[in-house]
Scaffold this motif. Structure first.
Motif, PDB file in Angstrom:
ATOM      1  N   CYS A  51      25.275 -10.857 -63.870  1.00  0.00           N
ATOM      2  CA  CYS A  51      24.248 -10.241 -64.722  1.00  0.00           C
ATOM      3  C   CYS A  51      23.694  -9.336 -64.105  1.00  0.00           C
ATOM      4  O   CYS A  51      22.770  -9.362 -63.102  1.00  0.00           O
ATOM      5  CB  CYS A  51      23.313 -11.348 -65.051  1.00  0.00           C
ATOM      6  SG  CYS A  51      24.183 -12.752 -66.074  1.00  0.00           S
ATOM      7  N   ASN A  52      23.861  -7.820 -64.131  1.00  0.00           N
ATOM      8  CA  ASN A  52      23.416  -6.768 -63.555  1.00  0.00           C
ATOM      9  C   ASN A  52      23.144  -5.801 -64.612  1.00  0.00           C
ATOM     10  O   ASN A  52      23.196  -6.063 -65.752  1.00  0.00           O
ATOM     11  CB  ASN A  52      24.022  -6.329 -62.128  1.00  0.00           C
ATOM     12  CG  ASN A  52      25.553  -5.984 -62.810  1.00  0.00           C
ATOM     13  OD1 ASN A  52      25.599  -5.531 -63.655  1.00  0.00           O
ATOM     14  ND2 ASN A  52      26.301  -6.343 -61.773  1.00  0.00           N
ATOM     15  N   LYS A  78       8.121 -20.312 -57.123  1.00  0.00           N
ATOM     16  CA  LYS A  78       8.994 -19.493 -56.443  1.00  0.00           C
ATOM     17  C   LYS A  78      10.132 -20.433 -56.133  1.00  0.00           C
ATOM     18  O   LYS A  78      11.498 -20.213 -56.612  1.00  0.00           O
ATOM     19  CB  LYS A  78       8.837 -18.688 -55.178  1.00  0.00           C
ATOM     20  CG  LYS A  78       9.993 -18.133 -54.520  1.00  0.00           C
ATOM     21  CD  LYS A  78       9.573 -17.302 -53.537  1.00  0.00           C
ATOM     22  CE  LYS A  78      10.501 -16.523 -52.822  1.00  0.00           C
ATOM     23  NZ  LYS A  78      10.012 -15.823 -51.671  1.00  0.00           N
ATOM     24  N   TRP A 110      12.267 -21.412 -59.496  1.00  0.00           N
ATOM     25  CA  TRP A 110      12.925 -20.353 -59.893  1.00  0.00           C
ATOM     26  C   TRP A 110      14.140 -19.851 -59.000  1.00  0.00           C
ATOM     27  O   TRP A 110      15.472 -19.390 -59.479  1.00  0.00           O
ATOM     28  CB  TRP A 110      12.042 -19.256 -60.409  1.00  0.00           C
ATOM     29  CG  TRP A 110      11.647 -19.200 -61.802  1.00  0.00           C
ATOM     30  CD1 TRP A 110      10.270 -19.344 -61.801  1.00  0.00           C
ATOM     31  CD2 TRP A 110      12.133 -19.450 -62.967  1.00  0.00           C
ATOM     32  NE1 TRP A 110      10.017 -19.713 -63.345  1.00  0.00           N
ATOM     33  CE2 TRP A 110      10.976 -19.582 -63.952  1.00  0.00           C
ATOM     34  CE3 TRP A 110      13.354 -19.693 -63.295  1.00  0.00           C
ATOM     35  CZ2 TRP A 110      11.460 -19.945 -65.172  1.00  0.00           C
ATOM     36  CZ3 TRP A 110      13.868 -19.734 -64.681  1.00  0.00           C
ATOM     37  CH2 TRP A 110      12.921 -20.002 -65.650  1.00  0.00           C
ATOM     38  N   THR A 111      13.819 -20.070 -57.768  1.00  0.00           N
ATOM     39  CA  THR A 111      15.203 -20.123 -56.799  1.00  0.00           C
ATOM     40  C   THR A 111      16.172 -20.887 -57.133  1.00  0.00           C
ATOM     41  O   THR A 111      17.574 -20.551 -57.210  1.00  0.00           O
ATOM     42  CB  THR A 111      14.556 -20.116 -55.292  1.00  0.00           C
ATOM     43  OG1 THR A 111      13.434 -19.183 -55.189  1.00  0.00           O
ATOM     44  CG2 THR A 111      15.706 -19.834 -54.248  1.00  0.00           C
ATOM     45  N   ALA A 151      17.770 -19.972 -60.558  1.00  0.00           N
ATOM     46  CA  ALA A 151      18.407 -18.658 -60.473  1.00  0.00           C
ATOM     47  C   ALA A 151      19.943 -19.075 -59.575  1.00  0.00           C
ATOM     48  O   ALA A 151      21.024 -18.543 -59.840  1.00  0.00           O
ATOM     49  CB  ALA A 151      17.696 -17.921 -59.677  1.00  0.00           C
ATOM     50  N   THR A 152      19.679 -20.017 -58.572  1.00  0.00           N
ATOM     51  CA  THR A 152      21.082 -20.238 -57.903  1.00  0.00           C
ATOM     52  C   THR A 152      21.812 -20.960 -58.609  1.00  0.00           C
ATOM     53  O   THR A 152      23.244 -20.724 -58.569  1.00  0.00           O
ATOM     54  CB  THR A 152      20.688 -20.716 -56.465  1.00  0.00           C
ATOM     55  OG1 THR A 152      19.572 -20.217 -55.584  1.00  0.00           O
ATOM     56  CG2 THR A 152      21.903 -21.322 -55.806  1.00  0.00           C
ATOM     57  N   ALA A 185      23.621 -18.508 -61.497  1.00  0.00           N
ATOM     58  CA  ALA A 185      23.661 -17.062 -61.090  1.00  0.00           C
ATOM     59  C   ALA A 185      24.991 -16.432 -61.971  1.00  0.00           C
ATOM     60  O   ALA A 185      24.986 -15.553 -62.154  1.00  0.00           O
ATOM     61  CB  ALA A 185      23.644 -17.023 -59.618  1.00  0.00           C
ATOM     62  N   ASP A 224      25.140 -13.361 -69.906  1.00  0.00           N
ATOM     63  CA  ASP A 224      23.411 -12.821 -70.274  1.00  0.00           C
ATOM     64  C   ASP A 224      23.014 -13.312 -71.433  1.00  0.00           C
ATOM     65  O   ASP A 224      22.009 -13.077 -71.957  1.00  0.00           O
ATOM     66  CB  ASP A 224      23.383 -11.396 -70.118  1.00  0.00           C
ATOM     67  CG  ASP A 224      24.623 -10.743 -70.784  1.00  0.00           C
ATOM     68  OD1 ASP A 224      25.339 -11.402 -71.525  1.00  0.00           O
ATOM     69  OD2 ASP A 224      24.326  -9.459 -71.132  1.00  0.00           O
ATOM     70  N   PHE A 243      15.649 -16.382 -69.421  1.00  0.00           N
ATOM     71  CA  PHE A 243      14.643 -17.256 -68.547  1.00  0.00           C
ATOM     72  C   PHE A 243      13.336 -16.748 -69.102  1.00  0.00           C
ATOM     73  O   PHE A 243      13.072 -15.739 -68.991  1.00  0.00           O
ATOM     74  CB  PHE A 243      14.724 -17.100 -66.970  1.00  0.00           C
ATOM     75  CG  PHE A 243      16.373 -17.238 -66.662  1.00  0.00           C
ATOM     76  CD1 PHE A 243      16.706 -18.942 -66.360  1.00  0.00           C
ATOM     77  CD2 PHE A 243      17.406 -16.606 -66.356  1.00  0.00           C
ATOM     78  CE1 PHE A 243      17.947 -19.122 -66.174  1.00  0.00           C
ATOM     79  CE2 PHE A 243      18.546 -16.749 -66.400  1.00  0.00           C
ATOM     80  CZ  PHE A 243      18.887 -18.002 -66.029  1.00  0.00           C
ATOM     81  N   SER A 247       9.461 -17.346 -68.149  1.00  0.00           N
ATOM     82  CA  SER A 247       8.926 -17.637 -66.894  1.00  0.00           C
ATOM     83  C   SER A 247       7.928 -19.033 -66.711  1.00  0.00           C
ATOM     84  O   SER A 247       7.971 -19.728 -66.027  1.00  0.00           O
ATOM     85  CB  SER A 247       7.739 -16.512 -66.290  1.00  0.00           C
ATOM     86  OG  SER A 247       8.562 -15.304 -66.062  1.00  0.00           O
TER      87      SER A 247
END
Length: 217
Positions: A18-19, A171, A174-175, A178-179, A182, A186, A190, A192
């Motif tokens: 996803c970029n 953090k 979400w870390t 996200a891991t 990953a 798409d 997410f 927040s």
């Protein structure tokens, strides 16, 4: 359970990047990541999967029997009388014409005492349900839900005094999320956090400082 590896069935496959450029899919095709403006239109009408991954009160206040344990997230998922979420749940949602499923998630009952590490078994179960949603062709939203709120164990507040601790915990969540996700497409989105409150449990008329904390988070 990650999304299916069979592209001919119109299902999603894990392994996308996803970029903001081109995504090379594992089966050799390529596509452009969907613009947020297009996603908003394509998400259409959605549903909340309420009371499955987001409830928390009974876990702490009505568990005298010890029947609800962190080791079995499915007991948590069904403690409000809801049925266990299955692949058919998501298929039926899509067949009814909905395009999006939002899975509100309350994390703190499934984290260690310092609110640093999420239980792997809980992430495994959430990942399984996310896979059901994506395989059904739905957009899927996961968030931080009742970690905000006025429960005695709530920790995610718009509070400068405890900002260092709050932001570190935020953090951490979400870390790890996200891991774990990953490599997902798409259509997994997410949010927040849900309705964040001030340090005195006010949300409808927050002071400017609380707005600043919210933006900083």
């Amino acid at each position: 359970m990650k999304p299916s590896a069979d592209p001919t069935a119109g299902q999603y496959k894990s392994g996308t990047l996803c970029n903001l450029g081109t995504v090379e899919l594992d089966w050799g095709a390529s596509t452009t990541v969907e613009l947020a403006s297009d996603a908003v239109t394509n998400m259409g009408v959605g549903l909340n999967l309420c009371g499955s991954f987001d409830d928390k009160l009974k876990y702490y206040n009505n568990n005298a029997s010890g029947s609800i344990t962190r080791e079995d997230p499915k007991t948590f998922e069904t403690m409000n009388g809801r049925s266990l979420t299955t692949a058919q749940t998501m298929i039926s949602t899509a067949e009814a014409g909905f395009k999006t499923i939002r899975i509100p998630v309350t994390w703190y009952p499934h984290m260690d005492n310092t609110l640093s590490e999420i239980d792997d078994v809980y992430l495994d179960r959430l990942e399984e349900v996310v896979g059901y949603a994506l395989d059904a062709g739905l957009y899927c939203i996961i968030n931080v839900h009742h970690d905000c709120g006025d429960n005695a164990k709530t920790w995610l507040l718009a509070d400068w005094t405890n900002y260092t601790d709050i932001s570190a915990r935020f953090k951490n969540i979400w870390t790890q999320v996200a891991t774990r996700f990953a490599d997902y497409p798409d259509k997994l989105l997410f949010e927040s956090f849900n309705e964040i409150l001030t340090d005195n449990n006010m949300w409808n008329s927050p002071p400017l400082e609380a707005v600043k904390v919210t933006n900083e988070l």
